[in-house]
Motif scaffolding. Structure first.
Motif, PDB file in Angstrom:
ATOM      1  N   ASP A 188      -1.398  -2.677  -8.047  1.00  0.00           N
ATOM      2  CA  ASP A 188      -0.580  -1.461  -7.956  1.00  0.00           C
ATOM      3  C   ASP A 188      -0.830  -0.566  -9.158  1.00  0.00           C
ATOM      4  OD1 ASP A 188       0.542  -2.196  -5.592  1.00  0.00           O
ATOM      5  OD2 ASP A 188       2.186  -3.303  -6.551  1.00  0.00           O
ATOM      6  N   LYS A 221       0.130  -7.804  -3.728  1.00  0.00           N
ATOM      7  CA  LYS A 221       1.320  -8.642  -3.527  1.00  0.00           C
ATOM      8  C   LYS A 221       2.482  -7.785  -3.024  1.00  0.00           C
ATOM      9  CE  LYS A 221      -1.278 -11.574  -5.979  1.00  0.00           C
ATOM     10  NZ  LYS A 221      -2.672 -11.258  -6.351  1.00  0.00           N
ATOM     11  N   ALA A 222       3.415  -8.420  -2.310  1.00  0.00           N
ATOM     12  CA  ALA A 222       4.577  -7.684  -1.800  1.00  0.00           C
ATOM     13  C   ALA A 222       5.450  -7.219  -2.964  1.00  0.00           C
ATOM     14  CB  ALA A 222       5.381  -8.576  -0.867  1.00  0.00           C
ATOM     15  N   ASP A 241       3.306 -13.587   7.181  1.00  0.00           N
ATOM     16  CA  ASP A 241       4.257 -12.908   6.285  1.00  0.00           C
ATOM     17  C   ASP A 241       4.318 -13.512   4.894  1.00  0.00           C
ATOM     18  OD1 ASP A 241       4.966 -11.086   8.226  1.00  0.00           O
ATOM     19  OD2 ASP A 241       6.395 -12.499   9.106  1.00  0.00           O
ATOM     20  N   PRO A 243       4.106 -13.254   0.954  1.00  0.00           N
ATOM     21  CA  PRO A 243       4.203 -12.116   0.021  1.00  0.00           C
ATOM     22  C   PRO A 243       3.009 -12.007  -0.927  1.00  0.00           C
ATOM     23  CG  PRO A 243       5.609 -13.922  -0.681  1.00  0.00           C
ATOM     24  CD  PRO A 243       4.977 -14.368   0.603  1.00  0.00           C
ATOM     25  N   HIS A 244       2.086 -12.989  -0.872  1.00  0.00           N
ATOM     26  CA  HIS A 244       0.938 -12.884  -1.782  1.00  0.00           C
ATOM     27  C   HIS A 244      -0.393 -13.067  -1.060  1.00  0.00           C
ATOM     28  CE1 HIS A 244       0.317 -17.198  -1.671  1.00  0.00           C
ATOM     29  NE2 HIS A 244       1.498 -17.448  -2.191  1.00  0.00           N
ATOM     30  N   VAL A 247      -1.232  -9.298   2.702  1.00  0.00           N
ATOM     31  CA  VAL A 247      -0.178  -8.268   2.717  1.00  0.00           C
ATOM     32  C   VAL A 247      -0.818  -6.962   3.215  1.00  0.00           C
ATOM     33  CG1 VAL A 247       1.329  -6.915   1.198  1.00  0.00           C
ATOM     34  CG2 VAL A 247       1.066  -9.390   0.826  1.00  0.00           C
ATOM     35  N   ASP A 248      -0.118  -6.254   4.108  1.00  0.00           N
ATOM     36  CA  ASP A 248      -0.768  -5.113   4.776  1.00  0.00           C
ATOM     37  C   ASP A 248      -1.356  -4.075   3.809  1.00  0.00           C
ATOM     38  OD1 ASP A 248      -0.458  -6.154   7.253  1.00  0.00           O
ATOM     39  OD2 ASP A 248       1.404  -5.077   7.698  1.00  0.00           O
ATOM     40  N   ASP A 249      -0.698  -3.852   2.679  1.00  0.00           N
ATOM     41  CA  ASP A 249      -1.185  -2.805   1.776  1.00  0.00           C
ATOM     42  C   ASP A 249      -2.531  -3.130   1.127  1.00  0.00           C
ATOM     43  OD1 ASP A 249       0.922  -1.234   2.323  1.00  0.00           O
ATOM     44  OD2 ASP A 249       2.059  -1.717   0.504  1.00  0.00           O
TER      45      ASP A 249
END
Ligand code: NOJ
Length: 542
Positions: A188, A221-222, A241, A243-244, A247-249
């Protein structure tokens, strides 16, 4: 009169046979027992003669080797133990001169803990821009002595390690989905994205034809790093699903890299290492504007059973066609038990002793099956020699972090990374100059598997691979995307490609007559002309 425009030839990566070079175990040019860039350069004639289209070279970057080079200190250089940038440039040029493309590993989920970004992060205070490049968090509980969440590492144990702050106090924790020496980057953070844009350009500028994206589903990561009850094992093929993982992003990163690669001439490509939950999730990595191809782990993990293989082939072809990506096929790599040994376990159970004669027979048939399928194929160095897994390496020599992280219960991946036998009757079998000791010991009985021996032995696995690769190039029927199943006896796979090519694979316990299938071009078992014994395969022309 109008003339039809000639269709442009398909990009090379849609059908390429790519040979994976685990550099430290391929060929040692300077006698330190470790394979290197010049060792590989010296063996390019062998690879050209074998008939591969491309090489994928595992990480050659400066690395303290906490995880076989997947702990990178500088993404723009070559480790001095392995060579120099000038030697790497020469390798790329010499491979190209022989018509061989070069694909390099891109390790972007994590760096080494000795990477300058991480040492700067450790020296900087919590909340600083330097720490933002990674995932630093306060611990839970009084004094923060519990990890920030319940995530576990792929190599066993928690995915978090606590640091000592510069003032000597117990401090924050950082995330590592792999070994503690491999802190995860925070994708991010724009500084991370921009830094890797430059890394991608650096290698594309040097003439690299493609990049293999290590641990592709792990990058993003979510938000908030929520808890994840992923089960006791690190098993991404079963997760939904997470979170690591996947993840779609994460796909934004690939769209960004694709734009960069599309700006270069000459069909540059990305291949994803993405173990995810089924072919539809995998196909998302290959949507238009994202990565080009991906390894097919469902195929690698499929048992030697006709139904399972056919289902995997069909689900792969269906999912890849939906995104206009080529299928790929693979049987082994540097993280997996070699398939001679896997296929030699009669029921496939992990601890079962392997019958290597059975495994070799199946592996040879599996090679003809794989190389007859539409799309690309990946070979792992040594599979063309029929090497088995080395299962009795002395414990004190094991290097895979899995060994220590599992409390010395899981031996890990060293057994598929043993240096190649090239020639001669005893170790180092031409891998290193005589007198040198390879970094992992080779079995003493590998003389008959050595390249020089097999080169002159009719019916050897090396000559089978070479014949298959030569035919694959020569037969236009094998260049299209089509595959049509034909009727066969139970547990016999029969399929056609183009107008004349047929492949028959006998996974049953009975011999199968070849009559009616056509004229054999190549068989995995030498004596076969009229019938296929169990665990063998044939290529025929109808
Ligand atoms: C996948 C690589 O193939 C494996 O060898 C490595 O341990 C992990 N990614 C972490 O980089």
């Amino acid at each position: 009169m109008t003339t039809e425009p000639t269709p442009a030839p398909a990009p090379w990566w849609r059908t390429a046979v790519t040979y994976q070079v685990y550099l430290r175990s391929f060929a040692d040019s300077n006698g330190d027992g470790i394979g290197d860039v010049d060792g590989l350069r010296g063996r390019l004639p062998y690879l050209a003669d074998l008939g591969v289209d491309a090489l994928w070279i595992t990480p050659w970057y400066p690395s303290p080797m906490a995880d076989g080079g997947y702990d990178v200190v500088d993404h723009r250089d070559v480790d001095p133990v392995l060579g120099t940038l000038a030697q790497a440039d020469a390798l790329i040029a010499e491979a190209h001169a022989r018509g061989i493309r070069v694909v390099l590993d891109l390790v972007a989920n994590h760096t080494s803990d000795r990477h300058p970004w991480f040492t700067a992060a450790l020296a900087a205070p919590p909340g600083s821009p330097a720490r933002r490049r990674y995932h630093f968090r306060d611990g839970r509980g009084p004094g923060g002595e519990a990890p920030p969440n319940d995530w576990t590492s792929a190599f066993g144990g928690p995915a978090w390690t606590r640091v000592e702050e510069p003032d000597g106090t117990h401090g924050q924790w950082y995330l590592h989905l792999f070994a503690p020496q491999q802190p995860d980057l925070n994708w991010d953070d724009p500084a991370v994205r921009e830094g890797f844009d430059d890394v991608v350009r650096f290698w594309l500028d040097r003439g690299i034809d493609g990049l293999r994206v290590d641990a592709a589903p792990a990058l993003v990561k979510a938000p908030g790093l929520p808890e994840f009850d992923g089960g006791p094992a690190f098993a991404p093929a079963t997760w939904t699903d997470s979170p690591h993982w996947d993840v779609d992003d994460v796909h934004e990163v690939f769209r960004r890299w694709r734009k960069i690669a599309d700006g270069y001439p000459g069909d540059r490509m990305f291949v994803a290492e993405a173990v995810v939950n089924g072919p539809e999730r995998l196909a998302r990595y290959l949507r238009p504007g994202e990565l080009h191809t991906a390894f097919n782990f469902d195929y690698l993990h499929a048992p030697w059973q006709a139904r399972a293989l056919r289902e995997t082939i069909d689900s792969t072809l269906g999912a890849m066609a939906a995104v206009d990506a080529p299928a790929t096929w693979v049987l082994s790599n540097h993280d997996e038990t070699r398939h001679v040994t896997r296929f030699g376990r009669p029921t496939g159970a992990r601890r079962e002793p392997a019958d290597l004669a059975l495994g070799t027979r199946r592996a040879r048939a599996a090679a003809l099956l794989m190389l007859a399928l539409p799309g690309g194929a990946y070979l792992y160095q040594g599979e063309e020699l029929g090497l088995p897994e080395v299962e009795d390496l002395p414990e004190h020599l094991l290097q895979d972090p899995t060994w220590e992280r599992s409390g010395r219960t899981v031996r890990g991946r060293d057994g598929c990374r043993v240096p190649l036998p090239w020639a001669g009757s005893r170790p180092p079998f031409g891998f290193s100059p005589d007198g040198a000791r390879p970094w992992l010991p080779q079995p003493r009985d590998w003389a008959s598997l050595a390249v020089e021996h097999q080169r002159h032995t009719p019916g050897s696995t090396l000559l089978l691979y070479r014949a298959a690769l030569t035919l694959r190039r020569a037969l236009p029927d094998l260049h299209g995307p089509d595959l049509a199943w034909a009727d066969g006896a139970p547990d016999v796979l029969v399929f056609d490609r183009g107008s004349r090519f047929r492949c028959v694979v006998n996974l049953s316990g009975e011999p199968v007559p070849l009559r009616g299938h056509g004229t054999p071009l190549l068989t995995s078992c030498q004596q076969t002309r009229h019938e296929l014994p169990p665990d063998t395969a044939a290529w025929l022309t109808r």
